[in-house]
Design a protein around this motif. Structure first.
Motif, PDB file in Angstrom:
ATOM      1  N   SER A  11      28.061  39.614  35.317  1.00 46.05           N
ATOM      2  CA  SER A  11      28.136  38.194  35.227  1.00 46.05           C
ATOM      3  C   SER A  11      29.284  37.471  36.453  1.00 46.05           C
ATOM      4  N   SER A  42      29.393  36.270  40.837  1.00 47.14           N
ATOM      5  CA  SER A  42      28.368  37.338  41.768  1.00 47.14           C
ATOM      6  C   SER A  42      26.879  37.326  41.118  1.00 47.14           C
ATOM      7  N   LEU A  94      39.807  38.824  28.145  1.00 44.28           N
ATOM      8  CA  LEU A  94      41.506  39.063  28.167  1.00 44.28           C
ATOM      9  C   LEU A  94      42.290  37.807  27.934  1.00 44.28           C
ATOM     10  N   ASP A 109      31.456  31.540  32.354  1.00 48.91           N
ATOM     11  CA  ASP A 109      32.258  32.888  32.132  1.00 48.91           C
ATOM     12  C   ASP A 109      33.359  32.815  32.780  1.00 48.91           C
ATOM     13  N   GLU A 165      37.702  37.315  44.015  1.00 45.10           N
ATOM     14  CA  GLU A 165      38.054  35.729  44.154  1.00 45.10           C
ATOM     15  C   GLU A 165      39.343  35.284  43.154  1.00 45.10           C
ATOM     16  N   SER A 224      33.327  36.125  50.749  1.00 44.34           N
ATOM     17  CA  SER A 224      34.031  36.222  49.457  1.00 44.34           C
ATOM     18  C   SER A 224      33.295  37.476  48.820  1.00 44.34           C
ATOM     19  N   SER A 225      32.075  37.673  49.115  1.00 41.37           N
ATOM     20  CA  SER A 225      31.184  38.842  48.559  1.00 41.37           C
ATOM     21  C   SER A 225      31.967  40.005  49.346  1.00 41.37           C
TER      22      SER A 225
HETATM   23  C1  FAD Z   1      25.938  29.685  43.820  1.00 44.64           C
HETATM   24  C2  FAD Z   1      26.800  30.484  44.435  1.00 44.64           C
HETATM   25  C3  FAD Z   1      26.581  30.961  45.722  1.00 44.64           C
HETATM   26  C4  FAD Z   1      27.341  31.697  46.480  1.00 44.64           C
HETATM   27  N1  FAD Z   1      27.115  32.186  47.609  1.00 44.64           N
HETATM   28  C5  FAD Z   1      27.807  32.978  48.318  1.00 44.64           C
HETATM   29  C6  FAD Z   1      27.559  33.870  49.502  1.00 44.64           C
HETATM   30  O1  FAD Z   1      26.471  33.863  49.719  1.00 44.64           O
HETATM   31  N2  FAD Z   1      28.268  34.723  50.055  1.00 44.64           N
HETATM   32  C7  FAD Z   1      29.541  34.798  49.624  1.00 44.64           C
HETATM   33  O2  FAD Z   1      30.473  35.587  49.962  1.00 44.64           O
HETATM   34  N3  FAD Z   1      30.211  34.317  48.369  1.00 44.64           N
HETATM   35  C8  FAD Z   1      29.289  33.333  47.708  1.00 44.64           C
HETATM   36  N4  FAD Z   1      29.821  32.807  46.489  1.00 44.64           N
HETATM   37  C9  FAD Z   1      30.999  33.098  46.184  1.00 44.64           C
HETATM   38  C10 FAD Z   1      30.935  34.412  45.417  1.00 44.64           C
HETATM   39  O3  FAD Z   1      29.652  34.513  44.853  1.00 44.64           O
HETATM   40  C11 FAD Z   1      32.341  34.591  44.796  1.00 44.64           C
HETATM   41  O4  FAD Z   1      33.094  34.412  45.020  1.00 44.64           O
HETATM   42  C12 FAD Z   1      32.302  36.170  44.171  1.00 44.64           C
HETATM   43  O5  FAD Z   1      30.925  36.840  43.842  1.00 44.64           O
HETATM   44  C13 FAD Z   1      33.489  36.428  43.317  1.00 44.64           C
HETATM   45  O6  FAD Z   1      33.186  37.812  42.823  1.00 44.64           O
HETATM   46  P1  FAD Z   1      34.239  38.271  41.669  1.00 44.64           P
HETATM   47  O7  FAD Z   1      33.735  39.771  41.312  1.00 44.64           O
HETATM   48  O8  FAD Z   1      35.697  38.386  42.306  1.00 44.64           O
HETATM   49  O9  FAD Z   1      34.189  37.324  40.248  1.00 44.64           O
HETATM   50  P2  FAD Z   1      32.816  36.945  39.382  1.00 44.64           P
HETATM   51  O10 FAD Z   1      31.854  37.329  39.938  1.00 44.64           O
HETATM   52  O11 FAD Z   1      32.964  35.425  39.261  1.00 44.64           O
HETATM   53  O12 FAD Z   1      33.214  37.508  38.191  1.00 44.64           O
HETATM   54  C14 FAD Z   1      34.234  37.157  37.150  1.00 44.64           C
HETATM   55  C15 FAD Z   1      34.052  38.062  35.943  1.00 44.64           C
HETATM   56  O13 FAD Z   1      35.371  38.060  35.204  1.00 44.64           O
HETATM   57  C16 FAD Z   1      35.043  37.843  33.856  1.00 44.64           C
HETATM   58  N5  FAD Z   1      36.049  37.108  33.218  1.00 44.64           N
HETATM   59  C17 FAD Z   1      36.502  35.898  33.676  1.00 44.64           C
HETATM   60  N6  FAD Z   1      37.700  35.224  32.927  1.00 44.64           N
HETATM   61  C18 FAD Z   1      37.801  36.616  32.182  1.00 44.64           C
HETATM   62  C19 FAD Z   1      38.686  36.829  31.022  1.00 44.64           C
HETATM   63  N7  FAD Z   1      40.012  35.932  30.624  1.00 44.64           N
HETATM   64  N8  FAD Z   1      38.679  37.993  30.392  1.00 44.64           N
HETATM   65  C20 FAD Z   1      37.678  39.043  30.735  1.00 44.64           C
HETATM   66  N9  FAD Z   1      36.811  38.608  31.528  1.00 44.64           N
HETATM   67  C21 FAD Z   1      36.887  37.365  32.413  1.00 44.64           C
HETATM   68  C22 FAD Z   1      33.629  37.125  33.840  1.00 44.64           C
HETATM   69  O14 FAD Z   1      32.869  37.216  32.768  1.00 44.64           O
HETATM   70  C23 FAD Z   1      32.908  37.730  35.187  1.00 44.64           C
HETATM   71  O15 FAD Z   1      32.408  38.879  34.520  1.00 44.64           O
HETATM   72  C24 FAD Z   1      28.671  32.032  45.987  1.00 44.64           C
HETATM   73  C25 FAD Z   1      29.246  31.591  44.660  1.00 44.64           C
HETATM   74  C26 FAD Z   1      28.097  30.762  43.866  1.00 44.64           C
HETATM   75  C27 FAD Z   1      28.551  30.205  42.554  1.00 44.64           C
END
Ligand code: FAD
Length: 528
Positions: A52, A55, A169, A223, A374, A389-390
């Motif tokens: 979720s 990402s 959390l 989420d 992130e 960011s990915s």
């Molecule tokens: C439409 C869109 C397009 C994008 N395109 C790009 C791109 O092309 N290239 C790029 O580099 N970046 C892109 N980004 C940004 C990138 O997707 C994100 O910065 C990156 O995927 C974040 O990954 P993450 O694993 O850190 O967090 P996320 O993928 O946001 O995952 C967060 C997780 O934490 C969980 N969570 C949150 N709070 C809690 C809590 N209190 N307790 C338990 N679980 C919790 C959520 O349920 C989720 O599972 C894009 C973003 C969007 C929205």
């Protein structure tokens, strides 16, 4: 919060883990897999479903991922990140990020993910493949959602990673041995069972995504709660660059929550019509920046407010570029929007450039607590190059998972039931909804594009008032339930992040990258 006399809750106990990962986006998945490969027993808990967060944002094909083409390009990429970051990125983290991207791409491929590439060398050289805010082509790969998900799912299965989906959390648990203060577990709320769950863990990795959850209009999935930063702050962590958040034009009509394709700006007709060169410039990047003259366009969109700025396209009818054809097909077939229909666009909170401060191994400085993705900051600065960011989630997710597993091997398991702290206060769902709505309104009014001393200090006063209203309402809630306690704890952590962001925005009195101070008279604005 006040402490009324309520029954003392004793949360259910879950099986312990060596490493508990919070979040199932790209960073959390990478951390969980690497910790398990290092021999740790891993549990992953996430507020959303498995896979979720941003990402796996629904409705997109996946994520662009960029890296250096070779060693020479690595030096240039690091220098460009520092330059685009306007001098506030952490040099060590930047070099670590750049060095580890290619090995992380190879790691993904080894896991079985299929990374897409430009169709051929000619298309790889198209301007569209120059990353946003960058000055040259890089190694570009596409992380397609389905393929990445399949590869992660297979690794989870193979490595026996336990998943607690829809478990949020709420707090971290610390050992109460004064001489060895360290994280020994977490308190979760199981949204399906509607109960609090304490889980002992030798190490915790927070990978809970960005700050979009604090805003009314957000192009992140819902989420992404934006509560984890506040929890980390309460356990000794610090934040870096938290005032820098990407804001992206998106559609509010005829459909909402769709990113506005920046490349289409050059064909946009609006009133008043911006100068052609500004529209051309604005077509080269997605999120707002105060660095470039085309900021005037975003400021005009911002002034149009929640109803959005009306806009129509005037596409060429002869020698139609490839992009226009593909874009119009997508608009009409996938979004059901005719090419001559009026659109309305407004600014949405998007990805965060700052977050929890970490070192190159994802350590937060609090013993046993790691973070990645992130939710962290430092590897980007005031503006961020697209596709990093990915990369950040992959690189530091893997590193944090490895470091957490090594730490877990070096410490004993927590003894006895963990001390979960005070959870005797609760908020009704109506009160929690109303307060969350107020918080989002305040953040949207004062912490989006146009920031001023007056607005930010007003917002800080609003947050303080919300906190005192919350304390009062918690004291009045007649019936304590575990869900009511979870609502109060989430809001408390979100308010802590809101306050930290507003404080950082207020302290930075000059415009820099994504942070624009409308009262910074040194920023010279051309007319839109
Ligand atoms: C439409 C869109 C397009 C994008 N395109 C790009 C791109 O092309 N290239 C790029 O580099 N970046 C892109 N980004 C940004 C990138 O997707 C994100 O910065 C990156 O995927 C974040 O990954 P993450 O694993 O850190 O967090 P996320 O993928 O946001 O995952 C967060 C997780 O934490 C969980 N969570 C949150 N709070 C809690 C809590 N209190 N307790 C338990 N679980 C919790 C959520 O349920 C989720 O599972 C894009 C973003 C969007 C929205």
């Amino acid at each position: 919060m006040t402490t009324a006399s309520r029954p003392t809750p004793s949360p259910a106990m879950a099986d312990s883990a060596d490493v508990l990962v919070i979040g199932s986006g790209i960073a959390g998945c990478a951390a969980a897999i690497e910790a398990a490969r290092a021999g740790a027993q891993v549990t992953l808990a996430c507020a959303g479903g498995l896979f979720s967060g941003s990402s796996f944002f629904p409705g997109t094909w996946g994520l662009g991922l960029i890296g250096p083409k070779d060693d020479e390009d690595a030096d240039d990429l690091a220098q460009t990140i520092l330059k685009v970051g306007c001098g506030v990125a952490d040099t060590d983290l930047v070099h670590t990020l750049v060095e580890d991207i290619r090995p992380s791409m190879a790691w993904l491929v080894k896991l079985g993910a299929v990374l897409s590439r430009p169709a051929n060398e000619a298309s790889a050289q198209q301007a569209a493949f120059i990353p946003c805010f960058d000055h040259k082509h890089r190694l570009w790969r596409g992380l397609t959602r389905d393929s990445t998900q399949r590869a992660f799912a297979a690794a989870f299965e193979r490595l026996g990673i336990r998943v607690l989906a829809r478990c949020e959390l709420l707090n971290l648990i610390e050992s109460d041995e004064a001489e060895s203060r360290r994280i020994t577990g977490a308190l979760l709320f199981d949204h399906e069972g509607k109960r609090l769950v304490a889980i002992p863990a030798r190490a915790v990795v927070i990978a809970a995504g960005g700050t979009g959850g604090l805003f009314e209009r957000s192009l992140t999935s819902r989420d992404v709660l934006s509560s984890a930063h506040g929890i980390a702050l309460a356990h000794g962590c610090t934040l870096i660059n938290i005032e820098f958040m990407q804001m992206m034009p998106g559609l509010v009509a005829p459909r909402r929550n769709i990113v506005f394709n920046e490349k289409s700006f050059r064909y946009a007709r609006m009133d008043p019509q911006p100068a052609r060169e500004l529209l051309e410039l604005r077509s080269t990047y997605g999120p707002f920046t105060s660095r470039l003259a085309s900021r005037a366009i975003d400021l005009a969109i911002d002034r149009a407010g929640a109803a959005g700025m009306p806009l129509r396209y005037d596409f060429p009818t002869h020698d139609v570029p490839e992009f226009v054809r593909t874009f119009c097909d997508w608009l009409e077939c996938e979004q059901g929007i005719a090419r001559d229909e009026e659109l309305r666009i407004a600014l949405y909170a998007h990805a965060s450039n700052g977050g929890i401060r970490i070192d190159a191994h994802g350590s937060t400085g609090t013993a046993g607590l790691f973070a990645a993705g992130e939710v962290t900051g430092g590897m980007h600065g005031a503006d961020r190059i697209g596709g990093l960011s990915s990369a950040n989630g992959l690189v530091f997710g893997r590193r944090a998972g490895q470091a957490a597993a090594a730490w877990a091997k070096s410490v004993p398991a927590a003894q006895g039931s963990p001390a979960v702290g005070c959870v005797t206060e609760g908020l009704s769902s109506a009160d929690a909804r109303a307060l969350t709505c107020r918080m989002r309104q305040t953040m949207s009014a004062h912490a989006m594009i146009s920031r001023t001393e007056t607005g930010l200090s007003r917002a800080l006063a609003d947050i303080a008032e919300m906190r005192s209203d919350m304390n009062r309402l918690c004291g009045q809630e007649p019936e304590w339930t575990e869900a009511a306690a979870a609502r109060a704890m989430r809001l408390q952590s979100q308010l802590a992040l809101a306050e930290a962001m507003l404080g950082a925005m207020r302290a930075r009195t000059e415009s820099l990258g994504s942070h624009y101070r409308a009262d910074d008279t040194a920023t010279d604005l051309p007319a839109a």
